[in-house]
Enzyme design. Sequence first.
Site, PDB file in Angstrom:
ATOM      1  N   ALA A 154       0.759  -1.246   0.092  1.00  0.00           N
ATOM      2  CA  ALA A 154      -0.062   0.135   0.119  1.00  0.00           C
ATOM      3  C   ALA A 154       0.898   1.221   0.264  1.00  0.00           C
ATOM      4  CB  ALA A 154      -0.917  -0.004   1.089  1.00  0.00           C
ATOM      5  N   GLY A 203      26.104  -7.470  18.630  1.00  0.00           N
ATOM      6  CA  GLY A 203      25.059  -6.758  18.869  1.00  0.00           C
ATOM      7  C   GLY A 203      24.589  -7.576  20.346  1.00  0.00           C
ATOM      8  N   GLY A 236      22.292  -7.000  22.623  1.00  0.00           N
ATOM      9  CA  GLY A 236      20.816  -6.699  22.795  1.00  0.00           C
ATOM     10  C   GLY A 236      20.048  -8.021  23.074  1.00  0.00           C
ATOM     11  N   TYR A 237      18.807  -7.673  23.136  1.00  0.00           N
ATOM     12  CA  TYR A 237      17.897  -8.912  23.600  1.00  0.00           C
ATOM     13  C   TYR A 237      17.878  -9.889  22.446  1.00  0.00           C
ATOM     14  CZ  TYR A 237      13.235  -7.924  21.244  1.00  0.00           C
ATOM     15  OH  TYR A 237      12.394  -7.815  20.182  1.00  0.00           O
ATOM     16  N   ILE A 238      17.716  -9.491  21.246  1.00  0.00           N
ATOM     17  CA  ILE A 238      17.836 -10.296  20.071  1.00  0.00           C
ATOM     18  C   ILE A 238      19.098 -11.306  19.927  1.00  0.00           C
ATOM     19  CG2 ILE A 238      17.215 -10.855  17.523  1.00  0.00           C
ATOM     20  CD1 ILE A 238      15.302  -8.527  17.566  1.00  0.00           C
ATOM     21  N   HIS A 263       1.569 -22.607  46.945  1.00  0.00           N
ATOM     22  CA  HIS A 263       3.000 -23.297  47.105  1.00  0.00           C
ATOM     23  C   HIS A 263       2.892 -24.764  46.760  1.00  0.00           C
ATOM     24  CE1 HIS A 263       6.553 -24.095  49.137  1.00  0.00           C
ATOM     25  NE2 HIS A 263       6.085 -25.384  49.607  1.00  0.00           N
TER      26      HIS A 263
HETATM   27  P1  FAD Z   1       5.279  -5.913  12.020  1.00  0.00           P
HETATM   28  O1  FAD Z   1       5.146  -7.022  12.812  1.00  0.00           O
HETATM   29  O2  FAD Z   1       6.735  -5.312  11.416  1.00  0.00           O
HETATM   30  O3  FAD Z   1       4.319  -5.941  10.758  1.00  0.00           O
HETATM   31  C1  FAD Z   1       4.087  -4.909  10.035  1.00  0.00           C
HETATM   32  C2  FAD Z   1       3.491  -5.467   8.570  1.00  0.00           C
HETATM   33  O4  FAD Z   1       3.506  -4.329   7.834  1.00  0.00           O
HETATM   34  C3  FAD Z   1       4.283  -6.577   8.010  1.00  0.00           C
HETATM   35  O5  FAD Z   1       3.771  -7.702   7.804  1.00  0.00           O
HETATM   36  C4  FAD Z   1       4.701  -5.981   6.433  1.00  0.00           C
HETATM   37  O6  FAD Z   1       4.967  -7.095   5.575  1.00  0.00           O
HETATM   38  C5  FAD Z   1       3.641  -5.179   6.329  1.00  0.00           C
HETATM   39  N1  FAD Z   1       4.015  -3.769   5.477  1.00  0.00           N
HETATM   40  C6  FAD Z   1       4.766  -3.017   5.447  1.00  0.00           C
HETATM   41  N2  FAD Z   1       4.876  -2.053   4.684  1.00  0.00           N
HETATM   42  C7  FAD Z   1       3.675  -2.532   3.999  1.00  0.00           C
HETATM   43  C8  FAD Z   1       3.075  -1.872   2.578  1.00  0.00           C
HETATM   44  N3  FAD Z   1       3.662  -0.755   2.322  1.00  0.00           N
HETATM   45  N4  FAD Z   1       1.951  -2.264   2.395  1.00  0.00           N
HETATM   46  C9  FAD Z   1       1.275  -3.452   3.016  1.00  0.00           C
HETATM   47  N5  FAD Z   1       1.771  -3.920   4.156  1.00  0.00           N
HETATM   48  C10 FAD Z   1       3.172  -3.634   4.379  1.00  0.00           C
HETATM   49  N6  FAD Z   1       8.377  -8.422  20.566  1.00  0.00           N
HETATM   50  C11 FAD Z   1       7.940  -8.747  21.677  1.00  0.00           C
HETATM   51  O7  FAD Z   1       7.032  -8.411  22.122  1.00  0.00           O
HETATM   52  N7  FAD Z   1       8.155 -10.243  22.317  1.00  0.00           N
HETATM   53  C12 FAD Z   1       9.522 -10.815  21.609  1.00  0.00           C
HETATM   54  O8  FAD Z   1       9.672 -12.030  21.968  1.00  0.00           O
HETATM   55  C13 FAD Z   1       9.730 -10.522  20.408  1.00  0.00           C
HETATM   56  N8  FAD Z   1      10.840 -11.154  19.781  1.00  0.00           N
HETATM   57  C14 FAD Z   1      11.258 -10.795  18.643  1.00  0.00           C
HETATM   58  C15 FAD Z   1      12.329 -11.607  18.080  1.00  0.00           C
HETATM   59  C16 FAD Z   1      12.944 -11.196  16.718  1.00  0.00           C
HETATM   60  C17 FAD Z   1      14.132 -12.060  16.267  1.00  0.00           C
HETATM   61  C18 FAD Z   1      12.356 -10.084  16.308  1.00  0.00           C
HETATM   62  C19 FAD Z   1      13.062  -9.471  14.720  1.00  0.00           C
HETATM   63  C20 FAD Z   1      11.400  -9.070  16.878  1.00  0.00           C
HETATM   64  C21 FAD Z   1      10.796  -9.513  18.137  1.00  0.00           C
HETATM   65  N9  FAD Z   1       9.678  -8.786  18.657  1.00  0.00           N
HETATM   66  C22 FAD Z   1       9.464  -9.147  19.860  1.00  0.00           C
HETATM   67  C23 FAD Z   1       9.459  -7.349  18.208  1.00  0.00           C
HETATM   68  C24 FAD Z   1       8.044  -7.710  17.489  1.00  0.00           C
HETATM   69  O9  FAD Z   1       8.369  -8.689  16.492  1.00  0.00           O
HETATM   70  C25 FAD Z   1       7.703  -6.431  16.941  1.00  0.00           C
HETATM   71  O10 FAD Z   1       7.668  -5.246  17.938  1.00  0.00           O
HETATM   72  C26 FAD Z   1       6.293  -6.393  16.330  1.00  0.00           C
HETATM   73  O11 FAD Z   1       6.070  -7.420  15.188  1.00  0.00           O
HETATM   74  C27 FAD Z   1       5.780  -5.190  15.891  1.00  0.00           C
HETATM   75  O12 FAD Z   1       4.445  -5.107  15.258  1.00  0.00           O
HETATM   76  P2  FAD Z   1       4.077  -3.988  14.217  1.00  0.00           P
HETATM   77  O13 FAD Z   1       2.528  -4.481  13.982  1.00  0.00           O
HETATM   78  O14 FAD Z   1       4.204  -2.701  14.392  1.00  0.00           O
HETATM   79  O15 FAD Z   1       4.637  -4.529  13.012  1.00  0.00           O
END
Ligand code: FAD
Length: 475
Positions: free
Chosen positions: A121, A186, A188-190, A450
Amino acid sequence: MVVGEVAVETDVVVIGGGPGGYAAAIRLGQLGKSVVLIEKAELGGVCLNKGCIPSKALIHTSGEYHKLSHISKMGIRLPQGESSFHMNEWQGWKSSIISQLNKGVSHLCEANGVTVVKGAATFLSDDRIGVETGHDFETFKFENAIIATGSRPFLPGFLERDGTHILDSTDLLQLTEVPEKLAIIGGGYIGMEMGMAFSKLGAKVTVIEAAERILPQIGAAFSQEIQKQAKKLGMTIKTSTKVETATVVDGRVKLRLYSEKAEEELLVQDKVLVTIGRIPNTEKIGLTQADVHVDERGYIPVDQSCRTNRPHIYAIGDVTPGMALAHRAAKQGVVAAEVISGLPSANDSDLVPYVIFTEPQIAGVGLTKEEAEQLGYQVKSAAFPYAANGRALATDQGSGFAEVVVDAESHLLLGMHVVGAEASNLIGEGVLALEMSARAEDLSMTMHAHPTLSEVWMEAAASVLGHAIHVVNKK
Ligand code: FAD
């Protein structure tokens, strides 16, 4: 929805079907709005397909596998060499979980009247959006829009991802073999979650972190506990160390490192994971056409209603400044949907819990002791060790501690933090306690079953009041 000559009209378009976007779309459907959810890849976003779910599946697997080498003390014997891990087969199990969850999200969208459109989009103006579906270009006219396009890994120019040797977290979770030597740039957590998981699966893991300590975002005592456990697993942790170059030579990666202590150092690895941060997906979605502002780092600033500078356009999740976490995205999604539907909803709480699925896990909510002091509170805190909890010992999980931070005079809980087994599940009690403005007395006087790990909260709260039963109280 009305099909017009030029554009399909809808109350709301949601761009991005991650945990933020699909939660918003479902809530809008529940509230009777016509809603189009546009997703260019898979429903569930990064979290379900490439992040939270597959990473936790790997972490769980690695934990189960690792336990096998530690169970002989409980009288369980495995014939020598019987256990082995096959990552190619694990990929099948992982895919089945993702597929089950994908179907679940799709079903929930359908059941709540959400129209899912597959495609990329872009805003065409402040009330129209175009979707490139691959074979077609569809246009939607909307009253309100929610931007939920998420984020992607950030890799600096000199660490160019090739997907084979230099990997981002998505590539790493798609490996079909455990690499012999894995460097993680890195801490960090990941980085720490993946490093510990691969270490348990047999990889020789080196973590390279530019800051003075791993997990620099959390309290020092908590990150020290993880550093100690990482060393026990045989991981090498290089802090205050920077990667200067990364070159692929004969199928291996040569990393040139620099630290003040060791000066230059060369490291040769089979695979390198780069996990030094993420950047918001805000560049190619036509924000200028919609006149939506971004800050200097590309994030979309929003108010407590998740409104952008354009009051009818909202942004949620990883595209907004703040913790990039799935539960924050989902909460914002629900808030945006409710505000659009005229309900008095707001994202007005600072209480965003975090969980780190290391060994042991870390979780927290609210202020750390240091943060509370910086904010001018007179603080009291107490930590209760897992080693004094019967359930922890009976399940061979005696490392770690739970800490409560309270206002010294009122005993109001300011923060609850835990490093230890099942921290991820224990923190639910902490979030509720802080949301309800509980005091240490509330936690300590509440009967906790417990033997359970949850008793660590009751004991830590009693300890801060000077009357814990299972540790000697400070006079
Ligand atoms: P996203 O999940 O990034 O989704 C965005 C969506 O938008 C995607 O599917 C993408 O394809 C779509 N999109 C982008 N641009 C367009 C467009 N122009 N048109 C149509 N669709 C589009 N968070 C936690 O809370 N706990 C965890 O344990 C955790 N572990 C993680 C481990 C890893 C390895 C990673 C990478 C992330 C982790 N996270 C975790 C973070 C978490 O995944 C993100 O914070 C979360 O997915 C963000 O959600 P969102 O809806 O903002 O975006």
